[in-house]
Design an enzyme around this catalytic site. Structure first.
Site, PDB file in Angstrom:
ATOM      1  N   ILE A 138       7.502   0.097   6.908  1.00 49.65           N
ATOM      2  CA  ILE A 138       8.772   0.697   7.319  1.00 49.65           C
ATOM      3  C   ILE A 138       9.920  -0.239   6.961  1.00 49.65           C
ATOM      4  O   ILE A 138      11.062   0.185   6.892  1.00 49.65           O
ATOM      5  CB  ILE A 138       8.821   1.021   8.837  1.00 49.65           C
ATOM      6  CG1 ILE A 138       8.749  -0.242   9.690  1.00 49.65           C
ATOM      7  CG2 ILE A 138       7.766   2.014   9.227  1.00 49.65           C
ATOM      8  CD1 ILE A 138       9.257  -0.026  11.103  1.00 49.65           C
ATOM      9  N   ASP A 139       9.601  -1.524   6.730  1.00 53.50           N
ATOM     10  CA  ASP A 139      10.661  -2.510   6.471  1.00 53.50           C
ATOM     11  C   ASP A 139      11.198  -2.440   5.051  1.00 53.50           C
ATOM     12  O   ASP A 139      12.223  -3.051   4.756  1.00 53.50           O
ATOM     13  CB  ASP A 139      10.129  -3.932   6.712  1.00 53.50           C
ATOM     14  CG  ASP A 139       9.778  -4.176   8.159  1.00 53.50           C
ATOM     15  OD1 ASP A 139      10.236  -3.402   9.015  1.00 53.50           O
ATOM     16  OD2 ASP A 139       9.031  -5.137   8.432  1.00 53.50           O
ATOM     17  N   ARG A 286       8.264   3.174  14.295  1.00 59.13           N
ATOM     18  CA  ARG A 286       7.016   3.313  13.534  1.00 59.13           C
ATOM     19  C   ARG A 286       6.291   4.606  13.854  1.00 59.13           C
ATOM     20  O   ARG A 286       5.336   4.976  13.175  1.00 59.13           O
ATOM     21  CB  ARG A 286       6.100   2.123  13.838  1.00 59.13           C
ATOM     22  CG  ARG A 286       6.603   0.790  13.321  1.00 59.13           C
ATOM     23  CD  ARG A 286       5.556   0.051  12.527  1.00 59.13           C
ATOM     24  NE  ARG A 286       4.354  -0.190  13.270  1.00 59.13           N
ATOM     25  CZ  ARG A 286       3.988  -1.382  13.757  1.00 59.13           C
ATOM     26  NH1 ARG A 286       4.761  -2.437  13.570  1.00 59.13           N
ATOM     27  NH2 ARG A 286       2.872  -1.531  14.395  1.00 59.13           N
TER      28      ARG A 286
HETATM   29  O1  F6P Z   1       6.147  -5.183   9.421  1.00 54.57           O
HETATM   30  C1  F6P Z   1       6.434  -4.035  10.102  1.00 54.57           C
HETATM   31  C2  F6P Z   1       6.909  -4.330  11.487  1.00 54.57           C
HETATM   32  O2  F6P Z   1       7.255  -3.079  12.015  1.00 54.57           O
HETATM   33  C3  F6P Z   1       8.056  -5.335  11.618  1.00 54.57           C
HETATM   34  O3  F6P Z   1       9.315  -4.808  11.340  1.00 54.57           O
HETATM   35  C4  F6P Z   1       7.905  -5.784  13.037  1.00 54.57           C
HETATM   36  O4  F6P Z   1       8.436  -7.049  13.254  1.00 54.57           O
HETATM   37  C5  F6P Z   1       6.417  -5.813  13.205  1.00 54.57           C
HETATM   38  O5  F6P Z   1       5.888  -4.858  12.318  1.00 54.57           O
HETATM   39  C6  F6P Z   1       5.960  -5.548  14.608  1.00 54.57           C
HETATM   40  O6  F6P Z   1       4.596  -5.704  14.660  1.00 54.57           O
HETATM   41  P1  F6P Z   1       3.706  -5.423  15.946  1.00 54.57           P
HETATM   42  O7  F6P Z   1       3.298  -3.991  15.864  1.00 54.57           O
HETATM   43  O8  F6P Z   1       2.571  -6.346  15.806  1.00 54.57           O
HETATM   44  O9  F6P Z   1       4.553  -5.666  17.153  1.00 54.57           O
END
Ligand code: F6P
Length: 359
Positions: A138-139, A286
């Site tokens: 998503i980034d 997400r």
């Molecule tokens: O890399 C994608 C991402 O959504 C980042 O933007 C975010 O920092 C991270 O994943 C969060 O990850 P988690 O689901 O482990 O909290």
């Protein structure tokens, strides 16, 4: 031909559309398809390996998440294992992946993941595995492709939040600080901030200064615009290099950033006397259904990945190079991570229309 599909790293809206398109395109060629559950866990004996059929991928293109599940832990080359004394060590379990893939008759793997999963895929290719990658995040921080699926959905979610914060901010003459995802890349903050007409956008690529953020808020105030919207990426660094971390990262996991919105809101309120509120959008970005754009891109990626397998493009990933889907070597794509170019036209236009980047 028997192929397998796996999804790794954080989930992104559109994963199921890739799985569906890759599976149906493979079946169309007369191949059989296996689904490896939870990244590589299914090949490490820690989860299942399932058959993927036309039936099992029916009705999933519009669903968020991944029917194969995912994980952002358990890099097989540095697999974290707890010792009896409670301390952690990392062991290389990649050999098990190669052995289990061979035993299951897997001739090729379509690995759908972000930079971390693609780096693992590249190392497995170097050990002889036949893998085609599909970039996911998503980034939007994977090079070699104009964009990744999931990004458009995340931006849309952030814009909806900004629109809603706008009305309440204006009613109360408040400063609203919205924290969006983006540990190292500020694309979500930039695109949603500009589209949602934020007043300040802070991104990891442009170090910020609290004085400048407060000045932007007060300058608006002097013009009679008593409220302000600030969009901040979770991974921003101020001019002295400080970022907002959430505790220590567990073994085998990326550093966890967050909490900047609350800190910023407190600092702005202390310095300007304006009433401030903060909000962390978090994993809402997400979740949910992929936008039409992401569904189409994901479907194109899935079909192109099956074609890349047919063409023997091992160690390549599919990519969007508008208007075409192409393949690029994973190693090339990983060389330089994609970041917001501070001179990009989106940043320049944002500045020209009065958005502050706090620099
Ligand atoms: O890399 C994608 C991402 O959504 C980042 O933007 C975010 O920092 C991270 O994943 C969060 O990850 P988690 O689901 O482990 O909290």
């Amino acid at each position: 031909m028997r192929i397998a599909i796996s999804t790794g790293g954080g989930d992104a809206p559109g994963l199921n559309a890739v799985i569906r398109a890759a599976t149906l395109s493979a079946i169309d060629r007369g191949w059989s398809v296996l689904g490896i559950k939870r990244g590589y866990a299914g090949l490490l004996g820690e989860d299942e390996v399932i058959m993927l059929t036309a039936d099992s991928v029916r009705g999933i293109a519009h669903l968020g998440g991944t029917i194969l599940r995912t994980t952002n832990r358990g890099n097989p080359f540095e697999f974290p294992v707890q010792r009896s004394d409670g301390s952690w060590q990392e062991i290389d379990r990649s050999g098990e992946i190669l052995d289990n893939a061979r035993n299951l008759g897997i001739e090729a793997l379509i690995s759908i993941g972000g930079d971390g999963s693609l780096a693992i895929a590249q190392r497995l290719v170097e050990r002889g595995m036949r893998i085609v990658g599909v970039p996911k995040t998503i980034d939007n921080d994977v090079s070699g492709t104009v964009t990744t699926f999931g990004f458009d959905t995340a931006v849309q979610t952030a814009i909806e939040a900004i629109d809603k914060l706008h009305t309440t901010a204006e009613s109360h003459d408040r400063v609203m600080v919205l924290e969006v995802m983006g540990r190292d890349a500020g694309f979500i903050a930039l695109h949603s901030g500009v589209s949602g007409t934020a007043d300040v956008v802070l991104i990891p690529e442009i170090p910020w200064r609290i004085e400048n953020v407060c000045e932007a808020v007060m300058e608006r105030d002097r013009r009679g615009r008593k409220f302000a919207i600030i969009v901040v990426a979770e991974g921003v660094r101020d001019v002295s290099g400080h970022e907002s971390l959430i505790g220590a990262s567990p073994p085998g996991q990326d550093r966890r950033v967050g909490g900047i919105a609350q800190r910023l809101a407190t600092a702005i309120q202390d310095r300007t006397g304006k009433e401030c509120r903060s909000m962390v959008l978090g994993h809402l970005q997400r979740g949910g259904m992929p936008t039409g754009y992401d569904r189409l891109l994901a479907t194109r990626f899935g079909g192109a990945a099956a074609q890349a397998v047919a063409d023997g493009k091992w160690g390549h990933m599919v990519a969007l190079q508008t208007p075409n889907i192409v393949t690029v070597p994973i190693a090339e794509a990983l060389k330089v991570p994609k970041r917001v170019d501070p001179n990009h036209d989106v940043v320049q236009t944002a500045r020209a229309i009065g958005i502050s980047f706090g620099d």
